[in-house]
Design an enzyme around this catalytic site. Structure first.
Site, PDB file in Angstrom:
ATOM      1  N   GLU A 174       0.841  -1.201   0.000  1.00 43.62           N
ATOM      2  CA  GLU A 174       0.000   0.000   0.000  1.00 43.62           C
ATOM      3  C   GLU A 174       0.881   1.257   0.000  1.00 43.62           C
ATOM      4  O   GLU A 174       0.744   2.142   0.851  1.00 43.62           O
ATOM      5  CB  GLU A 174      -0.983  -0.016   1.185  1.00 43.62           C
ATOM      6  CG  GLU A 174      -1.932  -1.200   1.108  1.00 43.62           C
ATOM      7  CD  GLU A 174      -3.093  -1.176   2.100  1.00 43.62           C
ATOM      8  OE1 GLU A 174      -3.158  -0.277   2.958  1.00 43.62           O
ATOM      9  OE2 GLU A 174      -3.944  -2.079   2.012  1.00 43.62           O
ATOM     10  N   GLU A 308      -4.724  -8.932  -0.145  1.00 44.04           N
ATOM     11  CA  GLU A 308      -5.457  -8.641   1.106  1.00 44.04           C
ATOM     12  C   GLU A 308      -6.926  -8.551   0.740  1.00 44.04           C
ATOM     13  O   GLU A 308      -7.328  -7.684  -0.042  1.00 44.04           O
ATOM     14  CB  GLU A 308      -4.989  -7.329   1.746  1.00 44.04           C
ATOM     15  CG  GLU A 308      -3.638  -7.453   2.411  1.00 44.04           C
ATOM     16  CD  GLU A 308      -3.230  -6.217   3.218  1.00 44.04           C
ATOM     17  OE1 GLU A 308      -4.115  -5.519   3.752  1.00 44.04           O
ATOM     18  OE2 GLU A 308      -2.020  -5.953   3.294  1.00 44.04           O
TER      19      GLU A 308
HETATM   20  O1  AHR Z   1      -4.688  -6.217   7.218  1.00 45.89           O
HETATM   21  C1  AHR Z   1      -4.585  -5.072   7.963  1.00 45.89           C
HETATM   22  C2  AHR Z   1      -3.984  -3.898   7.185  1.00 45.89           C
HETATM   23  O2  AHR Z   1      -4.839  -3.541   6.133  1.00 45.89           O
HETATM   24  C3  AHR Z   1      -2.670  -4.150   6.495  1.00 45.89           C
HETATM   25  O3  AHR Z   1      -1.591  -4.004   7.347  1.00 45.89           O
HETATM   26  C4  AHR Z   1      -2.647  -3.082   5.434  1.00 45.89           C
HETATM   27  O4  AHR Z   1      -1.888  -3.453   4.310  1.00 45.89           O
HETATM   28  C5  AHR Z   1      -4.112  -2.870   5.111  1.00 45.89           C
HETATM   29  O5  AHR Z   1      -4.449  -1.549   5.097  1.00 45.89           O
END
Ligand code: AHR
Length: 504
Positions: A174, A308
């Site tokens: 990110e 994610e």
């Molecule tokens: O999964 C939790 C967080 O969500 C991670 O650290 C980040 O990459 C995302 O914003």
């Protein structure tokens, strides 16, 4: 009254391979995701192997986890690997997640040992935000070289003479936000340097089986993220011999609105239907970013890696809000199946995904409390879907019908099919309707089906959960179907996920 849905499956029309890596997991140094959830230390009274909990390992082995993304997440862009090797660990802080102490007792060797124990491969996210290309390059040399360099000798002195294998390398996390708030151009200038200099030296990864380099990709469908995908893919199209990527990451949580406010238990049909509507946005998001990728990479060399995804609810009461603890209900089982189906339908482009997160955090597979462990409804979906790992997609045609609650309308049914390596046909069917069963009539072209058998996962209520005291509220039970006039006929319970194989 049961509604009828007809499925037609033509077994001769196969599609792409459903990469087993879409069933990947994510384990961040966050709350009890690592410490207590995986790592208890060798001196713990909780049964463990070299500090890693035996109960969690056994549970994860059973779902055949293909890869684990580690050490973050946002944590990765503040992680300095040297603090987590050797006999003397450096104690630091975890500013992203509650500002708690990071003991660094779970580092590179412990992670690799954990992967060996569960039978998974390493997806390492390197620190682009606050680290340097040199630090990342040295970490990779430390982990992967078989030659007697000073770093390889240090690795051997720390207990592992053989090189480790890093299957995938995430170049930042990110980077448009917690990873350094970079513009696409700034990120690209960094990413190219990391892509060039951060190498796997493992002899087994020098020819075909190369380490995959995954660039940071979008976090949604808004213009800033379509611009991001455009920028990275355009750069990829013009890339020279000196750098390359094999994947573009995408993050998308089912959250509703930020900050997360949907509760994870004690909700009703309204929240059930809203969350499922939100989760189905994954289809549009994958299609949108795949279309951009197609423009610059029509041969689909770069995979879309949804590294994610999952439900992100309000933190459970009485927990540290920085630890992202939430319950996991039958709604999450349905949500997981719907997302896995979307990834499978896009198998030609989506060749990896990592649900967030594996243990104790967000939409977890298992939850622990001291010596206790419980398997979540989402865990059972991953277990039931194991036969889809590396299977071949078979298209299913159906009119899904509609399930309506208030002003929300959703497909009543979702389904995918695939052939495993032995040629066996598998069906996964989800009945989203929480009130009415659905009668499935499946016609199969290309095989003569006699019967089908498998498992169904349903629960008394949409918010039913497994707890340490009542761990078997949501568990799969056997289901079977007979062929009638050449069609498989079966009735699926409300709010259920069914996976079955077809006998010919
Ligand atoms: O999964 C939790 C967080 O969500 C991670 O650290 C980040 O990459 C995302 O914003």
């Amino acid at each position: 009254m049961a509604q009828k849905v007809e499925l037609s499956v033509d077994v001769s029309k196969t599609g792409a391979k459903i990469d087993r890596n879409i069933f990947g997991q994510f384990a961040e140094h966050l709350g009890h995701g690592i410490y207590e959830g995986i790592w208890v230390g060798p001196d713990s009274t909780i049964p463990n192997t070299r500090g890693i909990r035996n109960d969690v390992v056994a549970a994860l082995k059973a779902i055949k986890v293909p890869n684990v993304r580690w050490p973050g997440g946002c944590f990765a862009d503040e992680y300095h690997w040297r603090k987590g090797i050797g006999p003397q660990r450096i104690v630091t802080l975890n500013p992203n997640w509650g500002g708690v102490i990071e003991p660094n007792t779970f580092g590179t060797h412990e992670f690799m040992d954990f992967l060996d124990q569960i039978g998974a491969e390493a997806y390492i996210s390197v620190n682009v935000g606050s680290g340097t290309p040199q630090e990342a390059a040295e970490w990779l040399e430390y982990m992967t070289t078989a030659q007697p360099t000073t770093l390889a000798k240090e690795r051997a002195a720390n207990g592992h003479p053989q090189p480790f294998k890093v299957v995938s390398l995430g170049i930042g996390n990110e980077s448009w936000d917690c990873g350094g708030n970079m513009t696409p151009d700034y990120y690209l200038s960094q990413m190219k340097i990391y892509s060039r200099f951060v190498r796997s030296y493992n002899p087994a990864q020098q020819d075909k089986d190369q380490m995959l380099k995954i660039a940071v990709g979008p976090g949604g469908g808004e213009p800033r993220w379509t611009e991001w995908t455009e920028a990275v893919m355009k750069a990829y199209q013009q890339h020279t011999w000196s750098w390359d990527i094999n994947g573009l990451s995408m993050h998308s949580y089912t959250v509703g609105h930020w900050p997360p406010s949907f509760v994870s238990t004690g909700f009703g049909e309204s929240e059930y239907s809203q969350i499922l509507k939100f989760t189905l946005d994954m289809e549009d998001l994958v299609s949108k970013h795949s279309a951009i990728m197609d423009k610059y990479d029509p041969q689909k060399k770069v995979a879309l890696i949804v590294d994610e995804w999952g439900a992100w609810y309000a933190p459970s009461p009485w927990t540290n809000p920085g630890f992202l603890v939430q319950q996991n209900s039958q709604r999450d089982a349905i949500l997981a199946a719907l997302n896995l189906n979307i990834f499978a339908r896009h198998a030609d482009r989506v060749r990896g995904a990592n649900i967030a997160q594996m243990v104790n955090v967000l939409q977890a597979m298992v939850m622990t409390d001291k010596e206790k462990m419980v398997l979540t409804p989402t865990y059972y979906v991953f277990k039931m879907y194991v036969p889809f790992q590396d299977s071949t997609f078979v298209p299913v045609a159906f009119d899904a019908g509609t399930y309506t609650h208030g002003d929300i309308s959703l497909p009543r049914v979702d389904a995918i099919a695939a052939k495993d390596k032995a040629g066996k046909l598998w069906l996964a069917i989800t009945n989203l309707d929480p009130n009415r069963p659905v009668e499935i009539e499946a016609s199969l072209t290309g095989i003569t089906a006699k019967s089908a058998a498998g498992e169904i996962l349903t629960a008394p209520k949409v918010d039913s959960v497994n707890t340490f005291d009542a761990p078997n509220t949501v568990v799969p039970k056997p289901v079977s179907a007979k062929a009638l006039n050449g069609k498989l006929v079966l009735k699926l319970e409300p709010k259920s996920v069914t996976v079955m194989s077809v006998e010919q």
